[in-house]
Design an enzyme around this catalytic site. Structure first.
Site, PDB file in Angstrom:
ATOM      1  N   ALA A 217       0.799  -1.235   0.000  1.00  9.84           N
ATOM      2  CA  ALA A 217       0.000   0.000   0.000  1.00  9.84           C
ATOM      3  C   ALA A 217       0.824   1.274   0.000  1.00  9.84           C
ATOM      4  O   ALA A 217       0.263   2.364  -0.134  1.00  9.84           O
ATOM      5  CB  ALA A 217      -0.944   0.008   1.210  1.00  9.84           C
TER       6      ALA A 217
ATOM      7  N   ASP B  75       2.548  -2.765   4.105  1.00 10.75           N
ATOM      8  CA  ASP B  75       3.734  -2.661   3.260  1.00 10.75           C
ATOM      9  C   ASP B  75       4.950  -2.850   4.143  1.00 10.75           C
ATOM     10  O   ASP B  75       4.898  -2.580   5.355  1.00 10.75           O
ATOM     11  CB  ASP B  75       3.801  -1.300   2.561  1.00 10.75           C
ATOM     12  CG  ASP B  75       4.604  -1.350   1.256  1.00 10.75           C
ATOM     13  OD1 ASP B  75       5.808  -1.672   1.328  1.00 10.75           O
ATOM     14  OD2 ASP B  75       4.027  -1.096   0.191  1.00 10.75           O
TER      15      ASP B  75
ATOM     16  N   ASP C 116      -5.710  -4.105 -19.279  1.00  9.29           N
ATOM     17  CA  ASP C 116      -5.655  -4.407 -20.708  1.00  9.29           C
ATOM     18  C   ASP C 116      -6.972  -4.046 -21.393  1.00  9.29           C
ATOM     19  O   ASP C 116      -6.994  -3.493 -22.496  1.00  9.29           O
ATOM     20  CB  ASP C 116      -5.347  -5.888 -20.918  1.00  9.29           C
ATOM     21  CG  ASP C 116      -4.056  -6.311 -20.246  1.00  9.29           C
ATOM     22  OD1 ASP C 116      -3.094  -5.523 -20.271  1.00  9.29           O
ATOM     23  OD2 ASP C 116      -4.014  -7.422 -19.692  1.00  9.29           O
TER      24      ASP C 116
ATOM     25  N   ARG D  95      -7.262  -0.139 -21.458  1.00  9.51           N
ATOM     26  CA  ARG D  95      -6.454   0.436 -22.541  1.00  9.51           C
ATOM     27  C   ARG D  95      -7.114   0.199 -23.892  1.00  9.51           C
ATOM     28  O   ARG D  95      -7.161   1.097 -24.737  1.00  9.51           O
ATOM     29  CB  ARG D  95      -5.058  -0.191 -22.530  1.00  9.51           C
ATOM     30  CG  ARG D  95      -4.150   0.325 -21.427  1.00  9.51           C
ATOM     31  CD  ARG D  95      -2.796  -0.375 -21.483  1.00  9.51           C
ATOM     32  NE  ARG D  95      -1.879   0.192 -20.500  1.00  9.51           N
ATOM     33  CZ  ARG D  95      -1.008  -0.505 -19.786  1.00  9.51           C
ATOM     34  NH1 ARG D  95      -0.944  -1.830 -19.942  1.00  9.51           N
ATOM     35  NH2 ARG D  95      -0.207   0.091 -18.928  1.00  9.51           N
TER      36      ARG D  95
ATOM     37  N   HIS E 125      -1.488 -11.561 -19.419  1.00 10.10           N
ATOM     38  CA  HIS E 125      -1.259 -10.171 -19.021  1.00 10.10           C
ATOM     39  C   HIS E 125       0.202  -9.791 -19.262  1.00 10.10           C
ATOM     40  O   HIS E 125       0.858  -9.219 -18.403  1.00 10.10           O
ATOM     41  CB  HIS E 125      -1.640  -9.982 -17.549  1.00 10.10           C
ATOM     42  CG  HIS E 125      -1.546  -8.555 -17.065  1.00 10.10           C
ATOM     43  ND1 HIS E 125      -2.253  -7.522 -17.649  1.00 10.10           N
ATOM     44  CD2 HIS E 125      -0.824  -7.996 -16.061  1.00 10.10           C
ATOM     45  CE1 HIS E 125      -1.975  -6.392 -17.010  1.00 10.10           C
ATOM     46  NE2 HIS E 125      -1.098  -6.662 -16.044  1.00 10.10           N
TER      47      HIS E 125
END
Length: 354
Positions: free
Chosen positions: A46, A71, A187, A190, A214
């Site tokens: 994070a 994190d 994906d 986009r 991916h």
């Protein structure tokens, strides 16, 4: 119209609508009432370039009532404190160090953007050795602290890290293929953007299926299925759009000139996908997204990104890709061996690093 009848904080309500609920179908009053169920979500990684804006968008999501941020970076309690000042209902707490399981305790949904970003000249395979270990450790903790949670993997290379996650969950005895997702939403996003720009369409109402994996050529846009229907693409236009969708990540890496990879667009699409998973969990009907999941629908592949219907237990059903043309058939045939190999690499790594 956008989603109605959700209690919102007045300030930033426009942001919340556009960032989290963009381009979703209107719901009946009964469906909107079902969404009153709150969820505990966690962002692992994070403090990073994806993690911070992703956590922000989840803090703004009215479905989220508790948000935890983890994190290894020591700033993450500060990130959570910063987020906690935002006037939404999600209680937000930050964890670091040895408190990973505390962050994950009782979570319904876990989003994993943790790991190192790509830099110019790096491939997703270059990330493998570092990010594989990170994903293994995080998923192992989730298996113990929230074994029934939906796990959304963003950390690259997704074509390998999702199979790693599956093996770790199997080793822990809690694997449910309905609840493990590779996030490939960027994906699709986009593709919608690039096609809309090329044809003067509204990207919010443009639909472009993207299947496969991916990474690079494993990303297969189905331009023959664009909605609203457009006149046929010339071979040159088709090839250019296909290449740009496949390698859109490289475009961002190059533009950032060593400063990282796609972070804001990934956070946006990660938050969108998390929202749709929560919508399914809450009982909303007809929630469909593209995502990288375990499936036997494609010969030789154990994981593949396909359209799925999301429900109260995660993946409710996995759908075929529909009618495609010869160009798209060849794209799929050519990339399938690579996708199989990338998944195999992840499985072998996980079994060698128990």
């Amino acid at each position: 119209t956008r989603l109605q009848n959700i209690r919102c904080v007045a300030m930033f309500s426009t942001l919340r609508t556009s960032a989290v609920r963009a381009a979703t179908r209107p719901l009946s009053r009964a469906a909107s009432l079902q969404q009153e169920r709150g969820f505990k979500a966690s962002v692992l990684g994070a403090a990073g370039g994806i993690g911070q804006p992703l956590a922000l968008l989840l803090k703004l999501n009215p479905r989220v009532t508790t948000l935890t941020c983890f994190d290894v970076a020591p700033i993450v309690p500060g990130v959570a404190a910063d987020l906690s000042h935002i006037c939404t209902g999600a209680k937000t707490t930050g964890f670091t160090g040895d408190d990973l399981k505390k962050a994950l305790d009782g979570c319904d949904i876990v989003v994993i953007p943790a790991g190192v970003p790509r830099k110019p000249g790096m491939t997703r395979d270059d990330l493998f050795n570092i990010n594989a270990g990170i994903v293994r450790n995080l998923v192992a903790a989730a298996a113990e602290a929230c074994p029934k949670a939906c796990i959304l993997v963003i950390s690259n290379p997704v074509n390998s890290t999702v199979p790693i996650a599956a093996e770790i969950l199997k080793q822990k005895g809690v694997y449910d293929p309905r609840k493990l997702f590779g996030v490939t939403t960027l994906d699709v996003c986009r593709a919608r953007t690039f096609v809309a720009e090329a044809r003067g369409l509204d990207p919010l109402t443009t639909r472009v299926p993207v299947i496969g994996g991916h990474a690079g050529t494993t990303i297969v846009p189905l331009l023959s299925q664009v909605e609203p229907a457009v006149s046929g693409f010339s071979d040159e236009e088709r090839d250019a759009l296909t290449h740009r969708i496949m390698f859109g990540g490289d475009e961002v890496v190059k533009a950032k000139a060593g400063g990282g990879s796609a972070t804001l667009s990934m956070a946006y699409t990660g938050a969108h996908f998390a929202d749709r998973v929560m919508a399914g969990l809450a009982g909303e009907i007809g929630v469909q997204e593209y995502t990288f999941v375990q499936t036997d629908k494609v010969a030789g592949c154990t994981f593949f990104s396909l359209p799925v219907t999301l429900g109260k237990e995660g993946v409710e059903s996995i759908h075929d890709w529909g009618k495609i043309n010869a160009f798209e058939e060849k794209l799929i045939a050519d990339m399938t061996p690579d996708l199989i190999e990338q998944a195999r690499k992840g499985v072998e790594w996980a079994n060698a690093h128990k």
